[in-house]
Design a protein around this motif. Structure first.
Motif, PDB file in Angstrom:
ATOM      1  N   GLU A  71      -5.931  76.011 -14.497  1.00 44.60           N
ATOM      2  CA  GLU A  71      -5.768  76.456 -12.169  1.00 44.60           C
ATOM      3  C   GLU A  71      -3.933  76.127 -11.976  1.00 44.60           C
ATOM      4  OE1 GLU A  71      -7.631  75.980  -9.554  1.00 44.60           O
ATOM      5  OE2 GLU A  71      -9.616  75.803 -10.419  1.00 44.60           O
ATOM      6  N   ARG A  72      -3.123  76.496 -11.220  1.00 38.33           N
ATOM      7  CA  ARG A  72      -2.041  76.470 -11.170  1.00 38.33           C
ATOM      8  C   ARG A  72      -0.918  76.405 -11.578  1.00 38.33           C
ATOM      9  NH1 ARG A  72      -1.908  77.132  -6.105  1.00 38.33           N
ATOM     10  NH2 ARG A  72       0.456  75.777  -5.885  1.00 38.33           N
ATOM     11  N   ILE A  73      -1.137  76.854 -13.695  1.00 45.13           N
ATOM     12  CA  ILE A  73      -0.231  76.636 -14.391  1.00 45.13           C
ATOM     13  C   ILE A  73       1.205  77.625 -14.435  1.00 45.13           C
ATOM     14  CG2 ILE A  73      -1.312  75.862 -16.605  1.00 45.13           C
ATOM     15  CD1 ILE A  73      -1.818  78.544 -17.318  1.00 45.13           C
ATOM     16  N   VAL A  74       2.319  77.119 -15.094  1.00 42.49           N
ATOM     17  CA  VAL A  74       3.762  78.248 -14.849  1.00 42.49           C
ATOM     18  C   VAL A  74       3.300  79.344 -15.430  1.00 42.49           C
ATOM     19  CG1 VAL A  74       6.191  78.473 -15.012  1.00 42.49           C
ATOM     20  CG2 VAL A  74       5.189  76.360 -14.143  1.00 42.49           C
ATOM     21  N   GLY A  75       3.831  81.057 -14.619  1.00 41.67           N
ATOM     22  CA  GLY A  75       3.848  81.695 -15.288  1.00 41.67           C
ATOM     23  C   GLY A  75       4.851  82.422 -14.001  1.00 41.67           C
ATOM     24  N   GLY A  76       4.195  83.884 -13.813  1.00 47.89           N
ATOM     25  CA  GLY A  76       5.775  84.940 -13.421  1.00 47.89           C
ATOM     26  C   GLY A  76       6.127  86.038 -14.648  1.00 47.89           C
ATOM     27  N   SER A  77       6.489  86.536 -14.610  1.00 53.61           N
ATOM     28  CA  SER A  77       7.014  88.160 -15.227  1.00 53.61           C
ATOM     29  C   SER A  77       8.864  87.255 -15.472  1.00 53.61           C
ATOM     30  CB  SER A  77       7.513  89.950 -14.223  1.00 53.61           C
ATOM     31  OG  SER A  77       7.718  89.372 -13.249  1.00 53.61           O
ATOM     32  N   ILE A 128       9.025  93.828  -9.938  1.00 59.46           N
ATOM     33  CA  ILE A 128       9.084  93.679  -8.383  1.00 59.46           C
ATOM     34  C   ILE A 128       9.277  94.743  -7.447  1.00 59.46           C
ATOM     35  CG2 ILE A 128      10.264  91.851  -9.174  1.00 59.46           C
ATOM     36  CD1 ILE A 128      13.013  93.052  -7.957  1.00 59.46           C
ATOM     37  N   ASP A 129       8.959  94.419  -6.066  1.00 58.59           N
ATOM     38  CA  ASP A 129       9.297  95.883  -5.365  1.00 58.59           C
ATOM     39  C   ASP A 129       9.859  96.717  -5.679  1.00 58.59           C
ATOM     40  OD1 ASP A 129       9.219  97.457  -3.185  1.00 58.59           O
ATOM     41  OD2 ASP A 129       8.364  96.050  -1.778  1.00 58.59           O
ATOM     42  N   PRO A 130       9.671  98.345  -5.664  1.00 60.20           N
ATOM     43  CA  PRO A 130      10.668  98.627  -6.051  1.00 60.20           C
ATOM     44  C   PRO A 130      12.225  99.585  -4.947  1.00 60.20           C
ATOM     45  CG  PRO A 130       9.003 100.325  -5.958  1.00 60.20           C
ATOM     46  CD  PRO A 130       8.708  98.675  -5.643  1.00 60.20           C
ATOM     47  N   ASP A 131      11.503  99.089  -3.800  1.00 62.72           N
ATOM     48  CA  ASP A 131      12.368  98.783  -2.456  1.00 62.72           C
ATOM     49  C   ASP A 131      13.348  97.610  -2.558  1.00 62.72           C
ATOM     50  OD1 ASP A 131      11.381 100.546  -1.332  1.00 62.72           O
ATOM     51  OD2 ASP A 131       9.546  99.622   0.402  1.00 62.72           O
ATOM     52  N   LYS A 169      20.431  85.034 -17.202  1.00 68.67           N
ATOM     53  CA  LYS A 169      20.921  84.857 -15.799  1.00 68.67           C
ATOM     54  C   LYS A 169      19.261  84.667 -15.360  1.00 68.67           C
ATOM     55  CE  LYS A 169      25.648  85.944 -16.575  1.00 68.67           C
ATOM     56  NZ  LYS A 169      26.006  84.315 -16.669  1.00 68.67           N
ATOM     57  N   ILE A 170      19.244  84.020 -15.000  1.00 73.87           N
ATOM     58  CA  ILE A 170      17.903  84.375 -14.522  1.00 73.87           C
ATOM     59  C   ILE A 170      17.956  85.023 -12.775  1.00 73.87           C
ATOM     60  CG2 ILE A 170      16.857  82.241 -13.625  1.00 73.87           C
ATOM     61  CD1 ILE A 170      13.617  82.546 -14.517  1.00 73.87           C
ATOM     62  N   VAL A 171      16.835  85.429 -11.852  1.00 71.64           N
ATOM     63  CA  VAL A 171      17.007  85.595 -10.242  1.00 71.64           C
ATOM     64  C   VAL A 171      15.715  85.319  -9.877  1.00 71.64           C
ATOM     65  CG1 VAL A 171      17.569  87.489  -8.518  1.00 71.64           C
ATOM     66  CG2 VAL A 171      19.315  87.118 -10.876  1.00 71.64           C
ATOM     67  N   GLY A 172      15.306  84.519  -8.877  1.00 68.89           N
ATOM     68  CA  GLY A 172      14.032  84.027  -8.383  1.00 68.89           C
ATOM     69  C   GLY A 172      14.149  83.559  -7.550  1.00 68.89           C
ATOM     70  N   VAL A 173      12.789  82.714  -7.143  1.00 65.05           N
ATOM     71  CA  VAL A 173      12.720  82.115  -6.142  1.00 65.05           C
ATOM     72  C   VAL A 173      11.491  81.220  -6.434  1.00 65.05           C
ATOM     73  CG1 VAL A 173      11.873  83.377  -4.387  1.00 65.05           C
ATOM     74  CG2 VAL A 173      12.675  81.282  -3.482  1.00 65.05           C
ATOM     75  N   VAL A 174      11.376  79.902  -5.980  1.00 68.11           N
ATOM     76  CA  VAL A 174      10.364  78.956  -6.020  1.00 68.11           C
ATOM     77  C   VAL A 174      10.317  77.423  -5.290  1.00 68.11           C
ATOM     78  CG1 VAL A 174      10.175  79.536  -8.389  1.00 68.11           C
ATOM     79  CG2 VAL A 174      11.681  77.501  -7.730  1.00 68.11           C
ATOM     80  N   ILE A 194      20.807  90.021 -16.759  1.00 64.77           N
ATOM     81  CA  ILE A 194      20.382  89.452 -15.395  1.00 64.77           C
ATOM     82  C   ILE A 194      19.118  89.582 -15.451  1.00 64.77           C
ATOM     83  CG2 ILE A 194      22.252  88.643 -13.924  1.00 64.77           C
ATOM     84  CD1 ILE A 194      22.025  90.526 -11.934  1.00 64.77           C
ATOM     85  N   ILE A 195      18.258  88.917 -14.971  1.00 64.91           N
ATOM     86  CA  ILE A 195      16.655  89.328 -14.889  1.00 64.91           C
ATOM     87  C   ILE A 195      16.094  89.040 -13.638  1.00 64.91           C
ATOM     88  CG2 ILE A 195      14.274  88.618 -16.159  1.00 64.91           C
ATOM     89  CD1 ILE A 195      15.751  88.261 -18.982  1.00 64.91           C
ATOM     90  N   VAL A 196      15.181  89.619 -12.956  1.00 65.84           N
ATOM     91  CA  VAL A 196      15.502  89.337 -12.082  1.00 65.84           C
ATOM     92  C   VAL A 196      13.656  90.223 -11.600  1.00 65.84           C
ATOM     93  CG1 VAL A 196      15.151  90.263  -9.302  1.00 65.84           C
ATOM     94  CG2 VAL A 196      16.801  91.156 -10.685  1.00 65.84           C
ATOM     95  N   GLY A 197      12.842  88.426 -11.214  1.00 70.36           N
ATOM     96  CA  GLY A 197      11.486  88.396 -11.689  1.00 70.36           C
ATOM     97  C   GLY A 197      10.921  87.387 -10.922  1.00 70.36           C
TER      98      GLY A 197
END
Lengths: 299, 299
Positions: free
Chosen positions: B22-28, B123-126, B43-48, B4-7
């Motif tokens: 401008e505004r091309i798709v990216g993200g870790s 991501i935020d270590p918290d 298995k991706i974990v994220g939000v759009v 699983i990949i959280v990013g």
């Protein structure tokens, strides 16, 4: 085969964030010859003043370096002063006193003229012709340069590149000469000027070797204690050319191995100030680290 | 095994000296999942937000990425804006708009909880604890971080390192965390905090892998046209972990191969803007370049 090395034999005053050393022995010809001496009997060409230490001449002899081409003149030895930042790749020249090197126009001893490999360390490109014209039939001509010559003698430098087989330079210098920010493009551009092989030295990031149908990458050995980075590049060239001279072949396979030996020797030199590490270095240590380099990149 | 990949799944606005997008798709999470998809079914974990393009969701499906963990929420997708200098290793963040990512507290889908490998991208270590507590028995936990968390959440970050097996960071970050200028010492210091392997990413200079009884160096592929360096590090991690997941072993041998696959994938990604290169990339191309990497370093 036989190898002549033309470069400075000098005093260096070196400041790192951790220490300072005044007037210790250095110079491109010095580092390069000492490095090459682990593979072959290099013939040094250079000049020193009467102030040059007997102890170092003794070390040269002990390492079996041919000193016929090393003039000892009345006057002071070349002196360079430089300072390193916390990043050992960052170096500033504070002072350069040419002294006896100023009017140095070497006449090669008779048995130097038959050399197979000629290395022109970072000397004035105007002097290259003076040297090369004295060598009968070199099989391989290599040169190194510095920012000073790229900026002040661009045309002479580009002209000399035409006569050179192997060109050593660091990444900054390669970008400066080619006016290309991308190293691969920069390397290709310089190949068009004449050399068949370019060795891009990248300090702690190792080196890239570019040739026609040849791209080879060599790591820098991960050193935990970089005491003094001075001479790493010259030692790389010395190890590289010394090995080629011993191998007696300039095949791609030998060029790859030569680059690894160059990196191995450089990794030892930076473990101590100036040329101190050469005093205790053994061929066994070199072979040991060479084998370690294989492990370092094998997958 | 399963990964699983959280990013972040995001929009990037990117300026290089040669172009602007401008505004091309990216993200870790995006880069990492796409890279891993060439080896396993990540298995991706994220939000759009609702503004996220269907076309990219289509690409994720086509690459067989498990999207159960990708929430689509009312609102705008995370947006990052950055600028590169002529040296692609130099990057400045101009703007970060968290948007729907701001209050993202993912609840893992049931079959994600059985994952063998967990990757916590930058991501935020918290949030790490929130994720890890939901995974039943991970065999391997890997994380990446960024300067922001090192500077603003040092303690949380160091605490998370204790729970991590593999830590990815670039050379600047490794020096920052360890307060060591020498990379080898820096790597060793971080190993003491918990991870058994540290991957130091050095951009165009490749990567160094440090572990207990393991030092391995991998080159960056010498690319002639670096179009957009964004996502290279995340793709490295994705290729690395995707390969390990497929290999089903974390032996030193597999870790070496994984690092090379990471470098191979990263070398493709930077050949085009954003995730564009993933659209045409094939496993054959990856295997071809993997073999080329062997030639690149063999001697």
């Amino acid at each position: 085969m036989s190898l002549i090395i033309v470069g400075s034999v000098a005093f260096d005053t070196i400041e790192t964030p951790f220490s300072r050393r005044e007037r210790i022995v250095g110079g491109s010809g010095t580092y390069c010859s000492l490095a090459a001496s682990f593979f072959t009997r290099p013939k040094i060409v250079g000049v020193v003043g009467k102030d040059f230490p007997q102890e170092t001449l003794g070390l040269f002899k002990q390492r079996n370096i041919d000193l016929q081409g090393l003039e000892i003149r009345r006057g002071k030895t070349f002196h360079w002063e430089g300072k390193y930042g916390y990043d050992p790749n960052q170096r500033t020249t504070i002072k350069t006193e040419l002294n006896v090197f100023r009017n140095f126009k070497p006449k090669l001893p008779p048995d130097y003229r038959a050399a197979d490999i000629v290395f022109l360390a970072n000397i004035d490109p105007d002097m290259h012709e003076h040297i090369l014209s004295q060598v009968e039939k070199p099989k391989l001509v290599a040169m190194d340069t510095i920012r000073l010559w790229i900026e002040t003698k661009t045309d002479a430098l580009l002209k000399e590149l035409e006569k050179v087989d192997i060109f050593f330079a660091n990444d900054e210098e390669v970008k400066l000469i080619s006016r290309e920010i991308n190293l691969v493009k920069a390397g290709k551009k310089i190949l068009e000027h004449g050399p068949s092989v370019i060795i891009v030295k990248k300090g702690e990031h190792g080196a890239l070797v570019f040739g026609r149908d040849l791209v080879f990458g060599v790591l820098a050995y991960p050193c935990e204690d970089v005491v003094d980075p001075t001479g790493a590049g010259d030692s790389f060239a010395g190890g590289f050319l010394g090995y080629l001279d011993k191998a007696g072949s300039f095949s791609k396979k030998e060029i790859r191995k030569a680059a690894v030996y160059g990196s191995v020797i450089a990794s030892f030199v930076i473990e101590d100030f100036g040329i101190d590490r050469f005093k205790s270095l053994t061929s066994q240590e070199i072979e040991g680290r060479f084998r370690h380099f294989k492990k370092l990149v094998s997958f």
